[in-house]
Write an enzyme that holds these catalytic residues in place. Structure first.
Site, PDB file in Angstrom:
ATOM      1  N   ASP A  26     -17.059  75.432 -19.371  1.00 45.86           N
ATOM      2  CA  ASP A  26     -16.482  75.338 -20.711  1.00 45.86           C
ATOM      3  C   ASP A  26     -15.227  76.194 -20.856  1.00 45.86           C
ATOM      4  O   ASP A  26     -15.094  77.230 -20.207  1.00 45.86           O
ATOM      5  CB  ASP A  26     -17.545  75.781 -21.733  1.00 45.86           C
ATOM      6  N   GLY A  29      -9.920  73.653 -22.337  1.00 45.68           N
ATOM      7  CA  GLY A  29      -8.955  73.367 -23.394  1.00 45.68           C
ATOM      8  C   GLY A  29      -8.363  74.646 -23.971  1.00 45.68           C
ATOM      9  O   GLY A  29      -7.140  74.767 -24.127  1.00 45.68           O
ATOM     10  N   HIS A  43      -8.081  71.011 -17.573  1.00 42.18           N
ATOM     11  CA  HIS A  43      -9.116  70.356 -16.759  1.00 42.18           C
ATOM     12  C   HIS A  43      -8.738  70.374 -15.279  1.00 42.18           C
ATOM     13  O   HIS A  43      -9.582  70.561 -14.414  1.00 42.18           O
ATOM     14  CB  HIS A  43      -9.356  68.922 -17.228  1.00 42.18           C
ATOM     15  N   GLU A  73     -21.690  62.910 -24.406  1.00 45.28           N
ATOM     16  CA  GLU A  73     -20.975  63.105 -25.671  1.00 45.28           C
ATOM     17  C   GLU A  73     -19.450  63.179 -25.475  1.00 45.28           C
ATOM     18  O   GLU A  73     -18.691  63.053 -26.427  1.00 45.28           O
ATOM     19  CB  GLU A  73     -21.437  64.394 -26.360  1.00 45.28           C
ATOM     20  N   ASN A  74     -19.016  63.373 -24.228  1.00 46.62           N
ATOM     21  CA  ASN A  74     -17.574  63.510 -23.974  1.00 46.62           C
ATOM     22  C   ASN A  74     -16.788  62.211 -24.187  1.00 46.62           C
ATOM     23  O   ASN A  74     -15.561  62.222 -24.267  1.00 46.62           O
ATOM     24  CB  ASN A  74     -17.299  64.059 -22.563  1.00 46.62           C
ATOM     25  N   SER A 196     -26.010  72.523 -24.893  1.00 45.61           N
ATOM     26  CA  SER A 196     -25.247  71.281 -25.028  1.00 45.61           C
ATOM     27  C   SER A 196     -25.816  70.109 -24.213  1.00 45.61           C
ATOM     28  O   SER A 196     -25.083  69.418 -23.506  1.00 45.61           O
ATOM     29  CB  SER A 196     -23.779  71.503 -24.658  1.00 45.61           C
TER      30      SER A 196
END
Ligand code: FPP
Length: 241
Positions: A26, A29, A43, A73-74, A196
């Site tokens: 994580d 970004g 990334h 979920e991405n 998550s």
């Protein structure tokens, strides 16, 4: 002096009972944003750091390394970002095949890759095939993976067998990575303290470690310190020590 040096080398190699380390990569970004760079560059750097972490785990003899590369979920991210992550798998991962061969790394995946574009599916199956006889560390890519989807998928397979009862053992046989040991240690970077939807069944007894660093700031030293911390944990699995 030789004895001290040998001890040091030994110490470096001691990973305790660690068989499977899993990473929630994580903060790519945020890492990029801090530097005025686009998220996709984060990334890309994240992928490069994944290799650094993998290399260290290979040196230490960690049997299995899982990385959460793309969650169910991405898909909710922009098309541009989803394509960028797929591009890393299609281009960089494939281009690094010789490196994985050199490191004796076997690639496996967890997650529903049938939802991916055909060329991506082909790239993944090629890299799995070409590394399947490697005997070193297993790099387990969790890609289009979600813990709940994993459990549902397994339940549906058990139902199809028309069994009267679902047991943990039976369900476990149908989960992704049924052939892998459960993760002993789950590490999440970027200061977030959540699972998550990652390995929710397999990680039931995993030790959890949360690092403040964003994933692209990972280093071999941080891998070592995660393992040192893991070794200090008192794992009881519900028993009294
Ligand atoms: C989470 O950071 C990271 C992801 C959702 C993608 C991780 C993917 C890679 C590192 C590249 C692909 C890797 C492999 C092994 C093929 P974030 O984007 O949520 O970070 P943020 O919370 O700071 O925005």
């Amino acid at each position: 002096l030789i004895q001290i040096l040998m001890k040091k080398i030994d110490k470096k190699k001691d990973i305790g009972n660690l068989k499977h380390i899993a990473f929630i990569m994580d903060g790519n970004g945020r890492w990029a944003k801090k530097r005025g760079l686009p998220r996709n560059v984060g990334h890309k750097f994240g992928y490069e750091k994944m290799k650094v972490v993998l290399k260290r785990c290979c040196e230490l003899g960690v049997p299995v390394v899982s990385v959460y590369a793309f969650s169910t979920e991405n898909w909710n991210r922009s098309k541009e970002e989803v394509d960028a992550i797929f591009g890393i798998v299609r281009d960089n991962l494939v281009a690094d095949t010789p490196l994985f061969q050199e490191w004796n790394v076997k690639i496996s995946t967890m997650g529903d890759t049938s939802k991916f574009p055909k060329d991506l599916q082909d790239a993944l199956s090629d890299i799995k095939k070409s590394t399947e006889s490697n005997t070193g560390t297993i790099l387990n890519l969790c890609i289009n993976y979600g813990g709940r989807a994993d459990v549902c998928y397994a339940v549906n397979q058990v139902l199809a067998k028309k069994l009267a009862k679902v047991t943990e053992e039976e369900l476990g046989k149908h989960l992704y990575g049924a052939n892998l040991p459960d993760p002993d240690l789950i590490v999440r970077t970027s200061g977030e303290q959540r699972m998550s939807n990652f390995l929710i069944w397999q990680g039931a007894y995993a030790e959890l470690l949360f690092l403040k660093q964003n994933w692209p700031s990972m280093s071999p030293k941080l891998v070592d310190s995660c393992i040192t911390k893991f070794k200090k944990r008192n794992r009881r699995f519900g028993r009294v020590k």
